[in-house]
Design a protein around this motif. Sequence first.
Motif, PDB file in Angstrom:
ATOM      1  N   SER A   1       7.991   5.311  -3.289  1.00  0.00           N
ATOM      2  CA  SER A   1       9.126   5.191  -3.853  1.00  0.00           C
ATOM      3  C   SER A   1       9.935   6.533  -4.228  1.00  0.00           C
ATOM      4  N   SER A   2       9.215   7.352  -4.560  1.00  0.00           N
ATOM      5  CA  SER A   2       9.873   8.890  -4.890  1.00  0.00           C
ATOM      6  C   SER A   2      10.521   9.505  -3.733  1.00  0.00           C
ATOM      7  N   SER A   3      10.345   8.939  -2.342  1.00  0.00           N
ATOM      8  CA  SER A   3      10.978   9.461  -1.183  1.00  0.00           C
ATOM      9  C   SER A   3      11.970   8.468  -0.799  1.00  0.00           C
ATOM     10  N   GLY A   4      12.310   7.381  -1.618  1.00  0.00           N
ATOM     11  CA  GLY A   4      13.495   6.583  -1.217  1.00  0.00           C
ATOM     12  C   GLY A   4      12.977   5.350  -0.509  1.00  0.00           C
ATOM     13  N   ILE A   5      11.794   5.292  -0.347  1.00  0.00           N
ATOM     14  CA  ILE A   5      11.232   3.972   0.349  1.00  0.00           C
ATOM     15  C   ILE A   5      10.558   3.137  -0.576  1.00  0.00           C
ATOM     16  N   CYS A   6      11.483   1.999  -1.016  1.00  0.00           N
ATOM     17  CA  CYS A   6      10.843   1.106  -1.954  1.00  0.00           C
ATOM     18  C   CYS A   6      10.245  -0.092  -1.389  1.00  0.00           C
ATOM     19  N   MET A   7       9.104  -0.376  -1.634  1.00  0.00           N
ATOM     20  CA  MET A   7       8.139  -1.620  -1.231  1.00  0.00           C
ATOM     21  C   MET A   7       7.997  -2.209  -2.177  1.00  0.00           C
ATOM     22  N   SER A   8       8.236  -3.725  -2.140  1.00  0.00           N
ATOM     23  CA  SER A   8       7.733  -4.530  -3.063  1.00  0.00           C
ATOM     24  C   SER A   8       6.297  -4.638  -3.343  1.00  0.00           C
ATOM     25  N   PRO A   9       5.551  -4.535  -4.698  1.00  0.00           N
ATOM     26  CA  PRO A   9       4.188  -4.622  -4.757  1.00  0.00           C
ATOM     27  C   PRO A   9       3.778  -6.136  -4.657  1.00  0.00           C
ATOM     28  N   VAL A  10       2.672  -6.420  -4.821  1.00  0.00           N
ATOM     29  CA  VAL A  10       2.101  -7.813  -4.740  1.00  0.00           C
ATOM     30  C   VAL A  10       2.787  -8.334  -6.219  1.00  0.00           C
ATOM     31  N   TYR A  11       3.209  -9.718  -6.119  1.00  0.00           N
ATOM     32  CA  TYR A  11       3.917 -10.297  -7.265  1.00  0.00           C
ATOM     33  C   TYR A  11       2.702 -10.294  -8.317  1.00  0.00           C
ATOM     34  N   ASP A  12       3.181 -10.005  -9.627  1.00  0.00           N
ATOM     35  CA  ASP A  12       2.290 -10.089 -10.761  1.00  0.00           C
ATOM     36  C   ASP A  12       3.069 -10.490 -11.772  1.00  0.00           C
ATOM     37  N   GLY A  13       4.002 -11.343 -11.657  1.00  0.00           N
ATOM     38  CA  GLY A  13       4.696 -11.968 -12.834  1.00  0.00           C
ATOM     39  C   GLY A  13       6.179 -11.262 -13.052  1.00  0.00           C
ATOM     40  N   LYS A  14       6.371 -10.181 -12.278  1.00  0.00           N
ATOM     41  CA  LYS A  14       7.658  -9.498 -12.442  1.00  0.00           C
ATOM     42  C   LYS A  14       8.084  -9.023 -10.954  1.00  0.00           C
ATOM     43  N   ALA A  15       9.171  -8.896 -10.705  1.00  0.00           N
ATOM     44  CA  ALA A  15       9.754  -8.411  -9.479  1.00  0.00           C
ATOM     45  C   ALA A  15      10.358  -6.997  -9.795  1.00  0.00           C
ATOM     46  N   GLU A  16      10.021  -6.167  -8.856  1.00  0.00           N
ATOM     47  CA  GLU A  16      10.536  -4.819  -8.889  1.00  0.00           C
ATOM     48  C   GLU A  16      11.882  -4.690  -8.620  1.00  0.00           C
ATOM     49  N   LYS A  17      12.675  -3.736  -9.486  1.00  0.00           N
ATOM     50  CA  LYS A  17      14.014  -3.731  -9.277  1.00  0.00           C
ATOM     51  C   LYS A  17      14.354  -2.034  -9.204  1.00  0.00           C
ATOM     52  N   TYR A  18      15.429  -1.864  -8.467  1.00  0.00           N
ATOM     53  CA  TYR A  18      15.737  -0.676  -8.403  1.00  0.00           C
ATOM     54  C   TYR A  18      17.538  -0.380  -8.543  1.00  0.00           C
ATOM     55  N   CYS A  19      17.943   0.744  -9.057  1.00  0.00           N
ATOM     56  CA  CYS A  19      19.246   0.825  -9.162  1.00  0.00           C
ATOM     57  C   CYS A  19      19.784   1.792  -8.367  1.00  0.00           C
ATOM     58  N   LEU A  20      21.033   1.108  -7.765  1.00  0.00           N
ATOM     59  CA  LEU A  20      22.090   1.944  -6.736  1.00  0.00           C
ATOM     60  C   LEU A  20      23.236   2.273  -7.367  1.00  0.00           C
ATOM     61  N   THR A  21      23.910   3.027  -7.152  1.00  0.00           N
ATOM     62  CA  THR A  21      25.104   3.259  -7.672  1.00  0.00           C
ATOM     63  C   THR A  21      26.054   3.614  -6.551  1.00  0.00           C
ATOM     64  N   ASP A  22      27.496   2.773  -6.857  1.00  0.00           N
ATOM     65  CA  ASP A  22      28.437   3.177  -5.882  1.00  0.00           C
ATOM     66  C   ASP A  22      29.734   3.483  -6.764  1.00  0.00           C
ATOM     67  N   SER A  23      30.878   3.562  -6.264  1.00  0.00           N
ATOM     68  CA  SER A  23      32.221   3.799  -6.848  1.00  0.00           C
ATOM     69  C   SER A  23      32.615   2.754  -8.193  1.00  0.00           C
TER      70      SER A  23
ATOM     71  N   PHE B   1       0.836  -1.064   0.039  1.00  0.00           N
ATOM     72  CA  PHE B   1       0.064   0.006  -0.166  1.00  0.00           C
ATOM     73  C   PHE B   1       0.930   1.269   0.050  1.00  0.00           C
ATOM     74  N   GLY B   2       0.775   2.121  -0.930  1.00  0.00           N
ATOM     75  CA  GLY B   2       1.293   3.435  -1.005  1.00  0.00           C
ATOM     76  C   GLY B   2       2.739   3.323  -1.474  1.00  0.00           C
ATOM     77  N   SER B   3       3.118   2.294  -2.092  1.00  0.00           N
ATOM     78  CA  SER B   3       4.469   2.115  -2.491  1.00  0.00           C
ATOM     79  C   SER B   3       5.015   2.885  -3.883  1.00  0.00           C
ATOM     80  N   GLN B   4       3.939   2.909  -4.367  1.00  0.00           N
ATOM     81  CA  GLN B   4       4.286   3.777  -5.766  1.00  0.00           C
ATOM     82  C   GLN B   4       4.719   5.488  -5.319  1.00  0.00           C
ATOM     83  N   ILE B   5       4.007   5.724  -4.387  1.00  0.00           N
ATOM     84  CA  ILE B   5       4.193   7.287  -4.016  1.00  0.00           C
ATOM     85  C   ILE B   5       5.244   7.257  -3.060  1.00  0.00           C
TER      86      ILE B   5
END
Length: 175
Positions: free
Chosen positions: A79-101, A73-77
Motif C-alpha cells: 500500500s505504501s507503493s500505491g498498490i491497495c489490496m483488500s485484506p481478509v474481511y475482519d469486520g471492516k472494509a479497508e478504505k483509501y482516499c483519493l483527491t481530485d479537483s 499477502f503483502g498488502s500492508q507493505i
Amino acid sequence: EDQEYILHQITELAVQAQPDALVIAGDIYDKAVPSAEAMEVLDGFIEELTQNLPELVIMMISGNHDSAERIAFGSQIMSSSGICMSPVYDGKAEKYCLTDSYGEVWIHLLPFVRPATVRHGLEGEEEVDEIRTYREAVQAAVAHMEIDKRYRNVLIAHQFVVGAMRCDSEEISVG
C-alpha cells in the motif's frame, strides 16, 4: 499469451488515459490456488503498470474464485507503493482516499464475503448469528463501514446481485 496480450492492451490504454486509479474488482485468478504462471502474469502486469504510470493507484479485491488470504499477502507493505489490496474481511472494509479537483473521494474495498465470513468478522455484535444469506452478509458489512457522508464514497465490491433491472439488450446470468 492471450491474457498477457490483453493486460498489455490495458496498460497501453491506461498510459493514454492517465487515470488516477485502476480497479480490479475480484476474480484476480480463476481459482483459489493459482498456478505459478498465473501469478507471474499478474506480477508482470503490475510491474508494467507501475513502470509506465508510477503515480497510478492500483486497487484490488478478492472475488469468489480467489483466496482472500493469498490476495491479501503483502498488502500492508504494497500500500505504501500505491498498490491497495483488500485484506481478509475482519469486520471492516479497508478504505483509501483519493483527491481530485472536487475534493476527497473515499474508496471502500469490500472483498467477496460469505455469510460465515461476516459472522466471524462481526463476532460479538448484536444479531450476528442471524446473518444467513449473502444479502444479509453484504448488508451487515456495509452497515459496519465507516462512511463519512460529507465526502464522495465509492464501494468496490465483488458480490452476488439479485433482483437487478435489465434493459432489452442484456441477459441475466448467475454464476
